[in-house]
Design an enzyme around this catalytic site. Structure first.
Site, PDB file in Angstrom:
ATOM      1  N   PHE B  52      -1.852   8.963   2.274  1.00 50.65           N
ATOM      2  CA  PHE B  52      -1.165   8.554   3.500  1.00 50.65           C
ATOM      3  C   PHE B  52       0.334   8.643   3.230  1.00 50.65           C
ATOM      4  O   PHE B  52       0.803   8.218   2.180  1.00 50.65           O
ATOM      5  CB  PHE B  52      -1.505   7.116   3.898  1.00 50.65           C
ATOM      6  CG  PHE B  52      -2.931   6.899   4.343  1.00 50.65           C
ATOM      7  CD1 PHE B  52      -3.693   7.937   4.850  1.00 50.65           C
ATOM      8  CD2 PHE B  52      -3.506   5.644   4.262  1.00 50.65           C
ATOM      9  CE1 PHE B  52      -4.996   7.728   5.271  1.00 50.65           C
ATOM     10  CE2 PHE B  52      -4.809   5.419   4.676  1.00 50.65           C
ATOM     11  CZ  PHE B  52      -5.570   6.462   5.181  1.00 50.65           C
ATOM     12  N   GLU B  53       1.099   9.135   4.205  1.00 44.64           N
ATOM     13  CA  GLU B  53       2.511   9.469   3.981  1.00 44.64           C
ATOM     14  C   GLU B  53       3.375   8.315   3.491  1.00 44.64           C
ATOM     15  O   GLU B  53       4.325   8.504   2.763  1.00 44.64           O
ATOM     16  CB  GLU B  53       3.114  10.048   5.265  1.00 44.64           C
ATOM     17  CG  GLU B  53       3.085   9.070   6.436  1.00 44.64           C
ATOM     18  CD  GLU B  53       3.513   9.724   7.746  1.00 44.64           C
ATOM     19  OE1 GLU B  53       3.116  10.866   7.981  1.00 44.64           O
ATOM     20  OE2 GLU B  53       4.225   9.075   8.509  1.00 44.64           O
ATOM     21  N   LEU B  54       3.077   7.092   3.918  1.00 44.63           N
ATOM     22  CA  LEU B  54       3.957   5.975   3.567  1.00 44.63           C
ATOM     23  C   LEU B  54       3.837   5.563   2.109  1.00 44.63           C
ATOM     24  O   LEU B  54       4.596   4.707   1.637  1.00 44.63           O
ATOM     25  CB  LEU B  54       3.703   4.775   4.478  1.00 44.63           C
ATOM     26  CG  LEU B  54       2.456   3.930   4.240  1.00 44.63           C
ATOM     27  CD1 LEU B  54       2.537   2.668   5.068  1.00 44.63           C
ATOM     28  CD2 LEU B  54       1.192   4.671   4.561  1.00 44.63           C
ATOM     29  N   GLY B  55       2.864   6.168   1.371  1.00 44.67           N
ATOM     30  CA  GLY B  55       2.766   5.886  -0.052  1.00 44.67           C
ATOM     31  C   GLY B  55       1.446   5.264  -0.466  1.00 44.67           C
ATOM     32  O   GLY B  55       1.421   4.361  -1.297  1.00 44.67           O
TER      33      GLY B  55
END
Lengths: 299, 255
Positions: B52-55
């Site tokens: 997921f992009e946010l980490g």
């Protein structure tokens, strides 16, 4: 050195026209108590930046406190869109420098490293870039790689005047720990001139010294530490409390019209003197206790 | 054994899962791509890595979340870090095999719009913008687009290119310095690919219980059409069971 301050004192250190990096991501760890206090103090003409537009920025934009927003797009997740931000973009009252999330993160990273610019593969060929070249040509430019001769898009670093970061745990010097994913917060902190830490829990420095590898915000960058429980409400703080779905739904519905949002502002921002009165208004501990995070799940 | 009873969204999730190979790294947003990637991981691709992009890496949620910002979808993750770590040091670095993308509208060359509808220079309605979508579209080795099959969503040209596909076709994408590109478009009526030379969208198969006429009547442009037109492989009984009982029991994404 103790940097403990009240929220009102920390907010009063920000002049109108400042560039403020906000730690929120959609509906999590948003600077909600901070945004409400900025609005009450009448601070205006802010530039706000964040990788993903969030509820804190939407509240500030709706209240007319923001002149320019530097962000990578955003929403309230399934609760809805950033209606205030969108309305301000559509009517032309907000200068929206819209990027992708990674391009904003890279701009902070370049600021944090003290680099003059940073190359990136993102944005090329898109209308995002075409629009930026028109409205913010000072921040995007093509450069030649001195080693291969290839063309790259270069972005100008972001150096906010202040990063305001909602954290789970900090000491009175501002050494702070962020639990869960950090999205752009670390780069925001390190790019900014100074940092305001708003923490759910205040701990002795001895606790920080026992696990210093957890420290994401070093105290030497911090100007104010505000100890303020439930200060991200109605958004979530991982391992501390869940989002308040009922309240976010109320916000999403209210922001569909300027009149609806004005009524929301009158009630929840101007209708209270401070964060403590806000917490009473929404129902106090009776309302908040069910939102407290399960220690295993973190929400 | 193929399932008899399934919804169009369940078929889309299964088709998405079939795009993922074991051992790959996938960048995933919330919604059907989450269902597709979790389904792949529980069936043919146990060594898939989900980002997921946010980490967040490889979470194992037990409750359905409202979006990437919901801690429900981070539960039991192996990594919790940042945009620079995920979209930078994994995606921009060139390690993401597949990215899933959705949007308001896509066009004959797989360009995606998640920003606005209307006239960008005049009256328009602003929606969400990029988030990590433009980054994924620019740097993943390949992307898969999942979108509803409606004429207003499948257009000859989009009103705003948030995330580039093949731009206006040919080698325009390569010339812009972008990696990869869209390989599949999965709708609730059909699956498309792209012609290797012109990069124009090409029909790959139509879903069971759908006709070619129905597929074309609900598109704003004419794709390349093979003869004969294959039929999409239906979901299996086990895939549908996993979706309904384990991955999306509340039916938030697929009903």
């Amino acid at each position: 050195m103790s940097k403990l301050a009240t929220l009102a004192e920390a907010v009063a250190s920000i002049p109108s026209g400042a560039h403020v990096a906000l730690s929120g991501f959609a509906i999590t760890r948003c600077n909600m108590a901070f945004a409400r206090e900025v609005i009450r103090q009448g601070i205006r003409r802010l530039t706000v930046s964040q990788c993903v537009g969030a509820m804190d920025a939407d509240l500030l934009v709706g209240a007319g406190a923001v002149e320019r927003m530097i962000y990578g797009g955003g929403s309230l997740d399934r609760f809805g869109r950033l209606n205030n931000v969108n309305r301000a973009i559509e009517s032309g009252t907000l200068i929206a420098e819209e990027y992708s999330s990674l391009s904003v993160a890279f701009r902070y990273l370049a600021g944090a490293l003290g680099l003059p610019f940073i190359p990136i593969r993102s944005l090329r060929g898109s209308d995002i870039l075409a629009r930026l070249q028109r409205i913010a040509p000072e921040n995007v430019s093509m450069v030649r790689d001195p080693f291969t001769g290839e063309e790259w898009l270069a972005l100008r670093p972001l150096v906010p005047d202040v990063a305001v970061v909602q954290v789970q745990m900090a000491d009175e010097e501002g050494n702070a720990w962020i639990f869960g994913p950090r999205w752009d917060n670390e780069e925001q902190v390190k790019a900014s001139q100074r940092v305001i830490v708003i923490t759910e829990q205040l701990v002795p420095t001895e606790i920080i010294r026992r696990d210093p590898e957890r420290t994401v915000i070093p105290g030497f960058k911090v100007s104010h530490v505000v100890h303020l429980p439930f200060s991200a409400h109605p958004t979530s703080v991982y391992r501390v409390y869940d989002y308040d779905a009922e309240h976010i739904r109320e916000y999403a519905a209210a922001t569909k019209t300027p009149e609806g949002f004005q009524a929301y502002l009158e009630k929840y921002v101007f209708g209270v003197r401070d964060h403590w009165e806000y917490l009473e208004l929404i129902g106090g501990m009776k309302h908040l206790t069910p939102l407290l995070a399960d220690p295993i799940l973190g929400y | 054994m193929y399932a008899e009873d399934y919804t169009p969204f369940e078929l889309m999730a299964v088709a998405g899962a079939r795009e993922l190979k074991d051992g790959e790294i996938a960048a995933v947003g919330i919604g059907l791509p989450v269902v597709a990637s979790f389904l792949a991981k529980r069936t043919h691709a146990p060594h898939l890595t989900i980002l997921f992009e946010l980490g967040v890496v490889d979470p194992e949620p037990i409750h359905t979340g409202v979006g990437l910002a919901d801690p429900r979808v981070w539960y039991r993750a192996k990594v919790m870090s940042s945009f620079v770590d995920m979209l930078g040091m994994v995606l921009h670095r060139g390690l993401v095999d597949v990215g899933f993308l959705g949007g308001l509208e896509t066009d004959a060359y797989g360009n995606l719009n998640t920003t606005l509808l209307g006239d960008p220079h005049g009256q328009f309605t602003h929606f969400v913008g990029s988030g990590g979508a433009n980054d994924i579209a620019s740097s993943a080795k390949r992307t898969v687009i999942i979108i509803r099959h409606e004429a207003r969503k499948l257009k000859e040209a989009v009103s705003f290119v948030t995330s580039p596909g093949y731009l206006r076709g040919g080698n325009e994408r390569e010339a812009a310095g972008l990696r990869g590109g869209p390989v599949r478009v999965i709708t609730d009526k059909a699956i498309f690919g792209f012609d290797p030379q012109t990069r124009r969208m090409r029909l790959e198969s139509i879903h069971p219980h759908t006709t070619l006429e129905d597929v074309l009547a609900n598109m704003g442009f004419r794709p390349l059409i093979p003869d004969p037109v294959p039929v999409t492989e239906p979901p299996t009984v086990e895939q549908i069971r996993l979706i309904r009982e384990e991955i999306d029991p509340e039916g938030i994404y697929v009903r």
